[in-house]
Design an enzyme around this catalytic site. Sequence first.
Site, PDB file in Angstrom:
ATOM      1  N   GLU A 149       0.849  -1.194   0.000  1.00 20.36           N
ATOM      2  CA  GLU A 149       0.000   0.000   0.000  1.00 20.36           C
ATOM      3  C   GLU A 149       0.885   1.243   0.000  1.00 20.36           C
ATOM      4  O   GLU A 149       1.848   1.314   0.735  1.00 20.36           O
ATOM      5  CB  GLU A 149      -0.899  -0.022   1.241  1.00 20.36           C
ATOM      6  CG  GLU A 149      -1.830   1.149   1.336  1.00 20.36           C
ATOM      7  CD  GLU A 149      -2.656   1.326   0.076  1.00 20.36           C
ATOM      8  OE1 GLU A 149      -3.397   0.411  -0.291  1.00 20.36           O
ATOM      9  OE2 GLU A 149      -2.539   2.399  -0.564  1.00 20.36           O
ATOM     10  N   LEU A 165      -0.567   4.502   0.181  1.00 20.71           N
ATOM     11  CA  LEU A 165      -1.325   5.711   0.546  1.00 20.71           C
ATOM     12  C   LEU A 165      -0.558   6.565   1.554  1.00 20.71           C
ATOM     13  O   LEU A 165       0.248   6.066   2.336  1.00 20.71           O
ATOM     14  CB  LEU A 165      -2.704   5.352   1.086  1.00 20.71           C
ATOM     15  CG  LEU A 165      -2.860   4.507   2.347  1.00 20.71           C
ATOM     16  CD1 LEU A 165      -2.619   5.293   3.612  1.00 20.71           C
ATOM     17  CD2 LEU A 165      -4.261   3.925   2.371  1.00 20.71           C
ATOM     18  N   ARG A 166      -0.830   7.866   1.498  1.00 19.44           N
ATOM     19  CA  ARG A 166      -0.217   8.801   2.440  1.00 19.44           C
ATOM     20  C   ARG A 166      -1.304   9.350   3.343  1.00 19.44           C
ATOM     21  O   ARG A 166      -2.350   9.769   2.858  1.00 19.44           O
ATOM     22  CB  ARG A 166       0.437   9.978   1.684  1.00 19.44           C
ATOM     23  CG  ARG A 166       1.602   9.589   0.818  1.00 19.44           C
ATOM     24  CD  ARG A 166       1.858  10.660  -0.231  1.00 19.44           C
ATOM     25  NE  ARG A 166       0.688  10.854  -1.092  1.00 19.44           N
ATOM     26  CZ  ARG A 166       0.481  11.929  -1.847  1.00 19.44           C
ATOM     27  NH1 ARG A 166       1.351  12.910  -1.856  1.00 19.44           N
ATOM     28  NH2 ARG A 166      -0.598  12.028  -2.606  1.00 19.44           N
ATOM     29  N   PHE A 172       7.808  15.282  -5.379  1.00 17.17           N
ATOM     30  CA  PHE A 172       9.025  14.683  -4.849  1.00 17.17           C
ATOM     31  C   PHE A 172       9.932  15.749  -4.234  1.00 17.17           C
ATOM     32  O   PHE A 172      10.629  15.517  -3.246  1.00 17.17           O
ATOM     33  CB  PHE A 172       9.740  13.954  -5.997  1.00 17.17           C
ATOM     34  CG  PHE A 172      11.040  13.313  -5.617  1.00 17.17           C
ATOM     35  CD1 PHE A 172      11.060  12.303  -4.673  1.00 17.17           C
ATOM     36  CD2 PHE A 172      12.232  13.706  -6.200  1.00 17.17           C
ATOM     37  CE1 PHE A 172      12.255  11.694  -4.307  1.00 17.17           C
ATOM     38  CE2 PHE A 172      13.422  13.107  -5.852  1.00 17.17           C
ATOM     39  CZ  PHE A 172      13.427  12.105  -4.903  1.00 17.17           C
ATOM     40  N   LEU A 173       9.900  16.954  -4.838  1.00 14.40           N
ATOM     41  CA  LEU A 173      10.784  18.021  -4.360  1.00 14.40           C
ATOM     42  C   LEU A 173      10.452  18.452  -2.935  1.00 14.40           C
ATOM     43  O   LEU A 173      11.305  19.001  -2.244  1.00 14.40           O
ATOM     44  CB  LEU A 173      10.729  19.228  -5.305  1.00 14.40           C
ATOM     45  CG  LEU A 173      11.280  18.977  -6.715  1.00 14.40           C
ATOM     46  CD1 LEU A 173      11.243  20.256  -7.530  1.00 14.40           C
ATOM     47  CD2 LEU A 173      12.696  18.441  -6.659  1.00 14.40           C
ATOM     48  N   GLY A 180       8.343  11.701  10.440  1.00 14.73           N
ATOM     49  CA  GLY A 180       7.683  10.928  11.502  1.00 14.73           C
ATOM     50  C   GLY A 180       6.581  10.094  10.880  1.00 14.73           C
ATOM     51  O   GLY A 180       6.657   9.734   9.701  1.00 14.73           O
ATOM     52  N   CYS A 201       5.018   5.230   9.166  1.00 19.06           N
ATOM     53  CA  CYS A 201       5.725   4.419   8.160  1.00 19.06           C
ATOM     54  C   CYS A 201       7.222   4.680   8.059  1.00 19.06           C
ATOM     55  O   CYS A 201       8.008   3.761   8.299  1.00 19.06           O
ATOM     56  CB  CYS A 201       5.075   4.607   6.795  1.00 19.06           C
ATOM     57  SG  CYS A 201       3.425   3.913   6.752  1.00 19.06           S
ATOM     58  N   LYS A 241       9.499   3.582  11.146  1.00 11.23           N
ATOM     59  CA  LYS A 241       9.530   2.137  11.428  1.00 11.23           C
ATOM     60  C   LYS A 241      10.078   1.348  10.230  1.00 11.23           C
ATOM     61  O   LYS A 241      10.809   0.383  10.409  1.00 11.23           O
ATOM     62  CB  LYS A 241       8.155   1.640  11.866  1.00 11.23           C
ATOM     63  CG  LYS A 241       7.218   1.222  10.766  1.00 11.23           C
ATOM     64  CD  LYS A 241       5.986   0.532  11.316  1.00 11.23           C
ATOM     65  CE  LYS A 241       4.971   0.265  10.228  1.00 11.23           C
ATOM     66  NZ  LYS A 241       5.431  -0.610   9.143  1.00 11.23           N
ATOM     67  N   ARG A 268       1.953   9.294  15.721  1.00 12.14           N
ATOM     68  CA  ARG A 268       2.978   8.249  15.803  1.00 12.14           C
ATOM     69  C   ARG A 268       4.329   8.774  15.318  1.00 12.14           C
ATOM     70  O   ARG A 268       4.439   9.315  14.238  1.00 12.14           O
ATOM     71  CB  ARG A 268       2.538   7.022  14.986  1.00 12.14           C
ATOM     72  CG  ARG A 268       1.384   6.282  15.656  1.00 12.14           C
ATOM     73  CD  ARG A 268       0.934   5.086  14.855  1.00 12.14           C
ATOM     74  NE  ARG A 268       0.087   5.459  13.731  1.00 12.14           N
ATOM     75  CZ  ARG A 268      -0.527   4.582  12.946  1.00 12.14           C
ATOM     76  NH1 ARG A 268      -0.365   3.287  13.142  1.00 12.14           N
ATOM     77  NH2 ARG A 268      -1.281   4.988  11.955  1.00 12.14           N
TER      78      ARG A 268
HETATM   79  P1  NAD Z   1      -2.907   0.440  12.397  1.00 13.03           P
HETATM   80  O1  NAD Z   1      -2.133   0.054  13.595  1.00 13.03           O
HETATM   81  O2  NAD Z   1      -3.557   1.793  12.311  1.00 13.03           O
HETATM   82  O3  NAD Z   1      -4.055  -0.637  12.145  1.00 13.03           O
HETATM   83  C1  NAD Z   1      -3.866  -2.006  12.253  1.00 13.03           C
HETATM   84  C2  NAD Z   1      -5.141  -2.583  12.818  1.00 13.03           C
HETATM   85  O4  NAD Z   1      -5.105  -4.007  12.738  1.00 13.03           O
HETATM   86  C3  NAD Z   1      -5.362  -2.251  14.284  1.00 13.03           C
HETATM   87  O5  NAD Z   1      -6.599  -1.602  14.415  1.00 13.03           O
HETATM   88  C4  NAD Z   1      -5.368  -3.622  14.979  1.00 13.03           C
HETATM   89  O6  NAD Z   1      -6.243  -3.679  16.070  1.00 13.03           O
HETATM   90  C5  NAD Z   1      -5.829  -4.505  13.845  1.00 13.03           C
HETATM   91  N1  NAD Z   1      -5.556  -5.930  14.054  1.00 13.03           N
HETATM   92  C6  NAD Z   1      -4.404  -6.520  14.433  1.00 13.03           C
HETATM   93  N2  NAD Z   1      -4.567  -7.856  14.526  1.00 13.03           N
HETATM   94  C7  NAD Z   1      -5.861  -8.107  14.213  1.00 13.03           C
HETATM   95  C8  NAD Z   1      -6.639  -9.290  14.133  1.00 13.03           C
HETATM   96  N3  NAD Z   1      -6.116 -10.481  14.422  1.00 13.03           N
HETATM   97  N4  NAD Z   1      -7.927  -9.183  13.785  1.00 13.03           N
HETATM   98  C9  NAD Z   1      -8.477  -7.992  13.506  1.00 13.03           C
HETATM   99  N5  NAD Z   1      -7.784  -6.823  13.550  1.00 13.03           N
HETATM  100  C10 NAD Z   1      -6.494  -6.893  13.908  1.00 13.03           C
HETATM  101  O7  NAD Z   1      -1.926   0.246  11.171  1.00 13.03           O
HETATM  102  P2  NAD Z   1      -1.983   0.970   9.737  1.00 13.03           P
HETATM  103  O8  NAD Z   1      -1.415   2.318   9.824  1.00 13.03           O
HETATM  104  O9  NAD Z   1      -3.327   0.769   9.139  1.00 13.03           O
HETATM  105  O10 NAD Z   1      -0.928   0.068   8.948  1.00 13.03           O
HETATM  106  C11 NAD Z   1      -1.182  -1.269   8.617  1.00 13.03           C
HETATM  107  C12 NAD Z   1      -0.057  -1.790   7.750  1.00 13.03           C
HETATM  108  O11 NAD Z   1       0.000  -1.017   6.523  1.00 13.03           O
HETATM  109  C13 NAD Z   1       1.324  -1.659   8.370  1.00 13.03           C
HETATM  110  O12 NAD Z   1       2.112  -2.725   7.961  1.00 13.03           O
HETATM  111  C14 NAD Z   1       1.860  -0.365   7.781  1.00 13.03           C
HETATM  112  O13 NAD Z   1       3.264  -0.342   7.732  1.00 13.03           O
HETATM  113  C15 NAD Z   1       1.281  -0.407   6.377  1.00 13.03           C
HETATM  114  N6  NAD Z   1       1.100   0.904   5.756  1.00 13.03           N
HETATM  115  C16 NAD Z   1       0.631   1.959   6.503  1.00 13.03           C
HETATM  116  C17 NAD Z   1       0.438   3.195   5.865  1.00 13.03           C
HETATM  117  C18 NAD Z   1      -0.051   4.384   6.666  1.00 13.03           C
HETATM  118  O14 NAD Z   1       0.051   5.493   6.155  1.00 13.03           O
HETATM  119  N7  NAD Z   1      -0.583   4.223   7.854  1.00 13.03           N
HETATM  120  C19 NAD Z   1       0.707   3.334   4.503  1.00 13.03           C
HETATM  121  C20 NAD Z   1       1.142   2.240   3.782  1.00 13.03           C
HETATM  122  C21 NAD Z   1       1.333   1.019   4.413  1.00 13.03           C
END
Ligand code: NAD
Length: 459
Positions: free
Chosen positions: A155, A157-158, A268-269, A279, A282, A285, A349
Amino acid sequence: MKISVIGTGYVGLVTGVSLAMIGNQVVCIGRNISKINQINKGNPPFSEPELENLLKKVTREGRLVASNQFEKEVGKSEITIIAVGTPTVDEKIDLSQIKNVSTQIGRVLNRKKNYHVVVVKSTVVPGTTEGLVAATIEKISGLKRGEFGLCMNPEFLREGCAVEDAMKPDRIVIGQLDKKSGKVVANIYKKFKCPKIFVNIKTAELIKYSANALFATMISYSNEIARIAEKVGGIDVVDVWRGVHLDNRLSPRVGSLPKKNGRYFPQFLSYIFSGCGYGGSCFPKDTKAITNFARENKIETPVLNGVVKINTSQPLRLVHLLKKTVGEIKGKKITVLGLTFKPDTDDLRESPAIPVIEELIKNKAKVSVHDPLAYLKGPRKELENLKIHYHQKIEKAVFGAEAVIIVTAWSEYKKLTPSFFIKLMKDPVIIDGRRIFSVDKFLKKGIKFQAIGYKNPLI
Ligand code: NAD
């Protein structure tokens, strides 16, 4: 298609809504029942522009529901998208949520007759989908890979424009175990006309890290240059970037693209610009996870190690600049404007605001804060251990402060003028961590002004 999405966080919910908007039948599976009820009423549990409108639409029309009935709902669906968290703990990716979900999916597939495709959308280090995910599902379900489908679909998305990104993706990367699985995933996105890239699973996993690490690298590189500018003196890094950005390879003089003064300035710039560091959920971490993954595999990553190192110390430079300007800060009211890691989100975060505030408190300053969104809906766990004064109005936060530190480039802060600060502060000191103000305007009014990448002649 009938899709189950595991996780109702940023990625799970936004993905679910966008897939429902283009005609799929979606169930978003979460664990927190009050959050599920909230979603089913059309109210997103976090702030994201446009999300509420679309969520209301798809829930009203019955194209998206939220549920905590994992086994029942996964069983009824044809495809399951894993969108759970993959946090970095002690510098290392924590795959426990991925493992738990894979076990739960394995149990469902053990009883399911029809072909089912499992898609990893969470960001995971190369090898995780074919290793941990597939191996766990095989072990629990008794099926062999191929008898169930498997893809990795990162994914991009931003936060802050997540809905727009999800509804108008630049590209869709499909890391496929086999053509059959890839075809199923491509089908759920068939209404999106952007390029679809089919690769193997490990490549898809690495594409995601490479994209995030590239942007993070540009930010840390820009901050390293800012340090040179600050030390040399007489250089404003904003001018440096203006001179760099105007290179035709970065801002091409091309005909039909959107342009300003005859030039096209790619987004990008905005990453090649100095500030108080990246921060969010993403970049921090993911850069740590991939460097640690490399270290464990005996791969040297001096560039990425440097990116992480610079970013860790960058927010503290604001306190350093503050102390250089006002000296001792013990007992002084210092106001931090902006808590979220970037504007237009309520996400705290890994926000640079947190280490800045911690450092101010360590130095016994009295910290006041303002943010338009961060605590609008109530207290936040990220801030619960910080002794700070919250303000709803910028004026109240700034009133009587000895210094103001800009951490987030919210648009309302960009509009603040020197006279605003002069009216509310006795002897205004501004530390601009995002370079949102014109230095000259502030200096002309006699304000003590310091900023990332700027050498103030007063110091
Ligand atoms: P998040 O922590 O906001 O959401 C994850 C959700 O999954 C939580 O609500 C948690 O309770 C739930 N969960 C965990 N185990 C579960 C289970 N067994 N059953 C049901 N729900 C469960 O995380 P996020 O920001 O949505 O990111 C999710 C993934 O996508 C990560 O790997 C992140 O790196 C990636 N990602 C995030 C973004 C972003 O901008 N936030 C962008 C691209 C990719």
